[in-house]
Scaffold this active site. Structure first.
Site, PDB file in Angstrom:
ATOM      1  N   ARG A  63       7.264   0.816  13.333  1.00 18.89           N
ATOM      2  CA  ARG A  63       7.867   0.344  12.083  1.00 18.89           C
ATOM      3  C   ARG A  63       8.993  -0.664  12.341  1.00 18.89           C
ATOM      4  O   ARG A  63       9.518  -1.258  11.402  1.00 18.89           O
ATOM      5  CB  ARG A  63       8.409   1.515  11.268  1.00 18.89           C
ATOM      6  N   ARG A 115      12.838   5.000  12.469  1.00 16.41           N
ATOM      7  CA  ARG A 115      11.617   5.816  12.409  1.00 16.41           C
ATOM      8  C   ARG A 115      10.697   5.526  13.597  1.00 16.41           C
ATOM      9  O   ARG A 115      11.192   5.250  14.681  1.00 16.41           O
ATOM     10  CB  ARG A 115      10.926   5.572  11.064  1.00 16.41           C
ATOM     11  N   ASN A 147       7.881  -5.673  -0.914  1.00 15.35           N
ATOM     12  CA  ASN A 147       7.875  -4.538   0.006  1.00 15.35           C
ATOM     13  C   ASN A 147       6.443  -4.424   0.505  1.00 15.35           C
ATOM     14  O   ASN A 147       5.588  -3.887  -0.201  1.00 15.35           O
ATOM     15  CB  ASN A 147       8.295  -3.248  -0.707  1.00 15.35           C
ATOM     16  N   ARG A 190       5.732  11.029  -2.252  1.00 13.72           N
ATOM     17  CA  ARG A 190       5.391  10.887  -0.841  1.00 13.72           C
ATOM     18  C   ARG A 190       6.627  10.950   0.048  1.00 13.72           C
ATOM     19  O   ARG A 190       7.557  10.177  -0.145  1.00 13.72           O
ATOM     20  CB  ARG A 190       4.731   9.511  -0.682  1.00 13.72           C
ATOM     21  N   GLU A 242      12.201  -9.638   1.819  1.00  9.98           N
ATOM     22  CA  GLU A 242      11.414  -8.460   2.214  1.00  9.98           C
ATOM     23  C   GLU A 242      12.295  -7.230   2.087  1.00  9.98           C
ATOM     24  O   GLU A 242      13.408  -7.201   2.622  1.00  9.98           O
ATOM     25  CB  GLU A 242      10.971  -8.649   3.679  1.00  9.98           C
ATOM     26  N   ASP A 301       0.970 -15.488   6.318  1.00 15.34           N
ATOM     27  CA  ASP A 301       0.535 -16.860   6.091  1.00 15.34           C
ATOM     28  C   ASP A 301       0.598 -17.213   4.606  1.00 15.34           C
ATOM     29  O   ASP A 301       0.931 -18.349   4.255  1.00 15.34           O
ATOM     30  CB  ASP A 301      -0.900 -17.051   6.606  1.00 15.34           C
ATOM     31  N   HIS A 313       3.594  -4.511   9.301  1.00 19.61           N
ATOM     32  CA  HIS A 313       3.539  -4.416  10.755  1.00 19.61           C
ATOM     33  C   HIS A 313       2.370  -5.172  11.371  1.00 19.61           C
ATOM     34  O   HIS A 313       2.309  -5.306  12.583  1.00 19.61           O
ATOM     35  CB  HIS A 313       3.492  -2.940  11.150  1.00 19.61           C
ATOM     36  N   PRO A 345       0.795  -1.224   0.000  1.00 16.70           N
ATOM     37  CA  PRO A 345       0.000   0.000   0.000  1.00 16.70           C
ATOM     38  C   PRO A 345       0.832   1.281   0.000  1.00 16.70           C
ATOM     39  O   PRO A 345       1.855   1.361   0.680  1.00 16.70           O
ATOM     40  CB  PRO A 345      -0.816  -0.112   1.282  1.00 16.70           C
ATOM     41  N   ASN A 346       0.381   2.245  -0.756  1.00 15.56           N
ATOM     42  CA  ASN A 346       0.932   3.605  -0.832  1.00 15.56           C
ATOM     43  C   ASN A 346       2.251   3.690  -1.579  1.00 15.56           C
ATOM     44  O   ASN A 346       2.758   4.785  -1.780  1.00 15.56           O
ATOM     45  CB  ASN A 346       1.086   4.217   0.574  1.00 15.56           C
ATOM     46  N   ALA A 380       2.986  -0.740   4.777  1.00 19.18           N
ATOM     47  CA  ALA A 380       2.535  -0.758   6.171  1.00 19.18           C
ATOM     48  C   ALA A 380       1.957  -2.102   6.586  1.00 19.18           C
ATOM     49  O   ALA A 380       1.833  -2.375   7.777  1.00 19.18           O
ATOM     50  CB  ALA A 380       1.508   0.346   6.407  1.00 19.18           C
ATOM     51  N   TYR A 427      11.506   8.271   1.419  1.00 16.40           N
ATOM     52  CA  TYR A 427      11.357   7.289   0.354  1.00 16.40           C
ATOM     53  C   TYR A 427      12.087   7.654  -0.938  1.00 16.40           C
ATOM     54  O   TYR A 427      12.013   6.902  -1.908  1.00 16.40           O
ATOM     55  CB  TYR A 427       9.869   7.087   0.065  1.00 16.40           C
ATOM     56  N   HIS A 453      12.605  -2.881   2.306  1.00 15.21           N
ATOM     57  CA  HIS A 453      12.066  -1.567   2.665  1.00 15.21           C
ATOM     58  C   HIS A 453      12.999  -0.494   2.125  1.00 15.21           C
ATOM     59  O   HIS A 453      14.215  -0.606   2.283  1.00 15.21           O
ATOM     60  CB  HIS A 453      11.929  -1.426   4.183  1.00 15.21           C
ATOM     61  N   LEU A 454      12.428   0.545   1.549  1.00 16.06           N
ATOM     62  CA  LEU A 454      13.244   1.627   0.986  1.00 16.06           C
ATOM     63  C   LEU A 454      13.972   2.401   2.080  1.00 16.06           C
ATOM     64  O   LEU A 454      15.159   2.677   1.984  1.00 16.06           O
ATOM     65  CB  LEU A 454      12.350   2.586   0.188  1.00 16.06           C
ATOM     66  N   SER A 455      13.231   2.747   3.124  1.00 19.92           N
ATOM     67  CA  SER A 455      13.812   3.541   4.212  1.00 19.92           C
ATOM     68  C   SER A 455      14.320   2.607   5.315  1.00 19.92           C
ATOM     69  O   SER A 455      14.000   1.421   5.341  1.00 19.92           O
ATOM     70  CB  SER A 455      12.753   4.477   4.784  1.00 19.92           C
TER      71      SER A 455
END
Lengths: 152, 152, 152, 152, 152, 152, 152, 152, 152, 152, 152, 152
Positions: free
Chosen positions: L112, L108, L75, L19, L99, L88, L81, L11-12, L78, L24, L101-103
């Site tokens: 997170r 943070r 990725n 953003r 997995e 599953d 979390h 998402p996002n 959110a 990011y 993550h950009l940041s």
């Protein structure tokens, strides 16, 4: 019938305008109270405002409101986070009440996210600046006009 | 200028009027939306309402609001308590936003006291019933008129 | 020798009889104090009662008790749950003391189960209504007659 | 009518007088029971005392009390802190009951501050030594005479 | 320029010398204040001392210090552990401030290890007895002479 | 008699002046040590300073201090937060000791608020910059002159 | 003098040899007891062993040991993790005692890492299989010969 | 082959029908056992039922089941929440077992949501009243017929 | 075959005899090592002892033990409570190992109750003074003679 | 009357038979649904089954069930552990409902032990494989026939 | 310009290839270092590798890197989970840094999921075996070439 | 053989570039996907990318990957979390997965730092910006070429 509302400001709110304006804005407490009195008048209601840094004095004022007021708007300041005595006072007088915070307490320090007051009031408003008081008054008068708003 | 506001209702709010009226009141969602549209008009603003049970659809709507809306009023329903994806969407679009709950979430189950959304919105309103939406709209339009309300 | 006992009532206890009678009963504070004074007299003791909503005033009263009293009975009201200042006052004066609650605090909200006062008093009584004060007085006078009851 | 009261002592209380006298005093259990029986007689009541180290035997005794007793005074000893089975027994028989502790459990190890029993009894007394039992009996008989004291 | 310093003592510190001397020493508060005033004079500064058991009175004093003082030395007593209202007052006046404790709060009960005040003051001193006040004054005057010490 | 003091600096303090000056200031460690040596001399005392990044080396130095020093001033750096081995060394040598932090550790990351060292030292100073060391020395020499300061 | 030792086995230890041999080994309880009796004899001591699944019976046995035994070796089985009643019994009889576990309780489920018994015994042994009992006996007899081992 | 099933009822379940019928229903334990025996017969199986308030007696029964039973249905009552001894017994005998609760334990007090038994049984049933026992028996016999159901 | 055992003492154990004798006894480390070497010889084994305050040096010694030792006895001192690096070293070398503490760590500060080492050793001994080392050696040699003791 | 039952399967349950058969067995979802439909028919009832990976689609289905179904059987898959939105949907429709899990969720990862759904359903079944669905159906139809099963 | 990179391996990583190959693989540290040096050369960069079991030595190496290196790749081994001293060193030198773990630390013991290092490095890589180091080098050189990668 | 890789963005992430660029970066998702496709081609592999804000749609895509893909790069945004449903799905399809993550999520907000996904993937990469995807692809293809990378 003209509803009568008690508006209570807790500790350090007498410094408004001066204190951390990024959180609390630049409007002074006197100005907020004046706007709220005018707004109440426009609705045909009466509003009396009070500020104190003393937990005991705030409790006294809430208790006395039993005798004259129809509802309470309260910004408990930092007492929000630990004053179970204030909470008990609000629960005891059984008047409809709205808790207001000028800043968005959820976006600040962790301890500000806990309100021991919130479970005993009718509703809460936060983060809308002085407009939060106006919103609380509108809603409170609406609830009273509907014949309700008290705690069940 | 006519501000445009997105009003979003999250999961199960389509059952309003029907569902646990002691918490949520007896007014139907359509009636709330109609009142809100009229109120927006009275302020010379425009309001578009949307309800979905789907987290993804709610995120899509928030993202699209970047392209047309000036502010958001959102009742995230139960997503309030865990949807970090919804939170990220609201943070990403950077529009002024107010989170609204019909019931006093602080007086109910423990899990309802945590909002993962609240830290990224401008303000929150809870426990004032349908009047909470009106209060949010008033405040949001006021903030926009002041030229602010966005997240810093 | 006639023992002298201070009976202290904390915040909101002045509303007794009025306030949430399902928790606190219907007897007024004046009536409880009168009963306690009579009971003290029957034991050849003297009892002075005091109520305040102010934490500072309660601390002042405890401190002054060093100068005249032989023991303390205290219902700290909601200060029970957070007033470390009250606790320090009780620890500092080193008089035998009994903490009393009218309702069974263990059967209510979670926060009422924690007393910051209890670790520094001689004993605690809860849930026995006004009889709890009588029980505390009986025990306190008995302990004093035994020549003890103070904190070690 | 002559009220009948069950007095229950939990594990290790048979060692009273012997065991850690700084916490529990020097009076033996037999002496406490004898005093309590006399006190009950003075009030025109009857008291039967019982001690056991066995959780099951204590539960059996509580269950049987349904058939003959009007109230229960219980010092659950260390079962206070974990015996949900004892708690369920007390809740099931629905007799007025008072939990008593000889020492001030709040001034000792952390685990002694939690009582799983307290939420289902009428009231609690702690830290008043053998006088705590007498206080419990007085209050219990008073409540019965008022026609109440049971759990709602 | 002669710096002016406010020295604030919180609840129960008026009992110093009397109260738990193993923790707090045998010197009376008057003696500490007298020494501090002399020490300030030696530095060409002025020091005004104040003690109160009332949270509200302490907040009032801090707020007034905005109008006359250059720095604050505060021993918040037990308010250290929960008075977010005191914390907000200190944060609001934005004067350099040092929190002092006579005893080593870290070597006592667990609750004494948490200070809600510490995050908003310049620095903290604990466990050095009355010398802690002197150390705070020295450092505070030094920081002021350097032209800093305020909160950023 | 000339008191001898060990001044210990823990990990990363050799980078002072260089490292995060907003937290730690711009004065170099050599300069602090030089100032402290001069200050000790002014008091007729002797101060020896030592820095190491190694937990073992810091423990060795504390242990050796038993043989020559009268007191210890220690800034344990990040070992503050987890080195129970350092704590045990300080407890074992039983010398009066003061823990010093340059920055206000309570106003930074959560983990910096916990000191495993503090419960075994005489006192603590934080947030006063290099002046904190001077304050610690003054207090330590005063305590030694009073004939005390060790751990009871 | 011939020391007399009570060896107590708690719940489910009668199944030894049978039950989860990867944790508890293949030796039966009778064999362990026989070995321990022989070992005691070799030291000129006497050992009596007892197993019960009942918490009450274990407490009874500990209480009776006051009258004849010089020390206790106890494997409390699962009561280790919650029986504060067993703990109180061990604390009350004030005999030197060693807690033994066949398996390494620290390498299994989280709940097995907590012993409510350990704080009141002289020492603990775990993970050494039947040899743990022998080690406990050796140490216990050594401590008794030294004239100590009891709880202070 | 005729499977043999042990049905165990823990503390206070002998009061069924009497005790808090809103949670536990109005059917007596004898009636439940009779229904279960008939149901077992209908499946060509044999069921033996047992109730005890004593943790030790329940463990004894589980241990003996190793010698005659093919599976266990157990309602551990309040022992569910803390009896690691019961858990160990069930794990030791390695028979397929189903834990049953009459009421929905998840909708009651917080402590009822934790079962220390559940991790060692085959499955759990809650909230279905007496039908829960029937469901457990059906499933258990089905699993046995499939040749499985034991713990791996 | 002659087994070779490494005996490792962690930080501050070089101060034994000197340091807090109420916890650690009055015997010096040299004396313990000498006794242990004699005891090993009596069993036809060889024991080499080592003490260091440095975590790195302790890890080095454990790693080297892979090349010459059959088992490890380790008192990790305060590293017990946080040195995951020590734990990883013990897990990596895969030798049977026993963790020993002189004092009963479970009867002291809360932090001493957690061992990060215990889950990777064969067994643990605590509270038996120097006899704990002897017990560990006996058990370790027994396990080795049985052909086992390593971690699975 | 023919009862109508909705059977809902949450995320990843479409992979049954394929996915981690040690937890979930080897039977495919189609086969379970077919068995359940037959079983419902045998009871003169009707069962409609649905699977979705989407939280929103599951909520939609539950809401629609208000219009046609008499009861719900739901395996919420991983949504069990966090979907308060699903919970609110079940609470809103007020139909009797049973939560089913194929595996014993209590014997797996910690997070699987928490169900946010369980407090609002009639009952729960776990660990009984496909038989759990049958048990749920039997009980649900029995409750409906009794005229109950809904949430009060 | 030829970038220079420091590659640091923490405690027990010298045992690679030997130690728990299911977690850490069978490649030796020398081989990893050799591959990394070749890879650096291919990118026209220089890489120097270092392993130590000593926290102090690792801090020393990081501090020295200020003087010659452009970036750091670090596998802190078990220090990952508690070495705030290592964290402070990395934060102090302000070089771009990547934390690497060979195994997927999130799929192992709970304590391995916490990294006190991660908040001060540029990025983290875990679970990719020796390839994780290569990935870190690629990314680090890319960031340096972009002119960034340092901590803001 | 040409490996086929699924690249999933949660998402996002469709707002990338737009953003919060300080977290990011400024590269758009299309650009990242284009680079990744080229990079895959250079390795002789095929990569298909997909973004969705819907948890259900992401689960569907992962499930379908069973039928065509050799590995997954994800990725989860959110959903990282809290989406146990996504976890599953990844566990069920048993493909090697990384997995990304950009940041640096560890630097943070606290929430997170928890990934419910990480325990079921092969490895994780965070904080390396778009280069993290490249690193994941390199490692994934390397693992596949080695014949491994799946979950054991």
């Amino acid at each position: 019938m003209a509803y009568r509302i008690l508006l209570i400001h807790g500790p350090n709110l007498n410094l408004l305008g001066d204190r951390e304006p990024s959180h609390y804005g630049t409007m002074k407490l006197e100005e907020i109270n004046a706007r709220m009195e005018r707004l109440a008048e426009e609705h045909g209601a009466e509003l009396r405002a009070l500020q104190s840094n003393s937990e005991g004095a705030l409790i006294d004022a809430i208790q006395e409101a039993r005798l004259w007021a129809d509802g309470i708007i309260i910004n408990p300041g930092a007492y929000t986070h630990y004053s179970y005595a204030l909470r008990d006072a609000l629960a005891a007088v059984r008047l409809p009440a709205v808790e207001v915070h000028l800043s968005n307490v959820h976006a600040r320090e962790e301890f500000r996210r806990t309100s021991v007051i919130a479970p005993v009031v009718t509703g809460t408003v936060a983060g809308l600046g002085w407009r939060g008081y106006a919103a609380a008054l509108d809603a409170l008068l609406g609830l009273l006009a509907d014949g309700g708003g008290g705690q069940s």
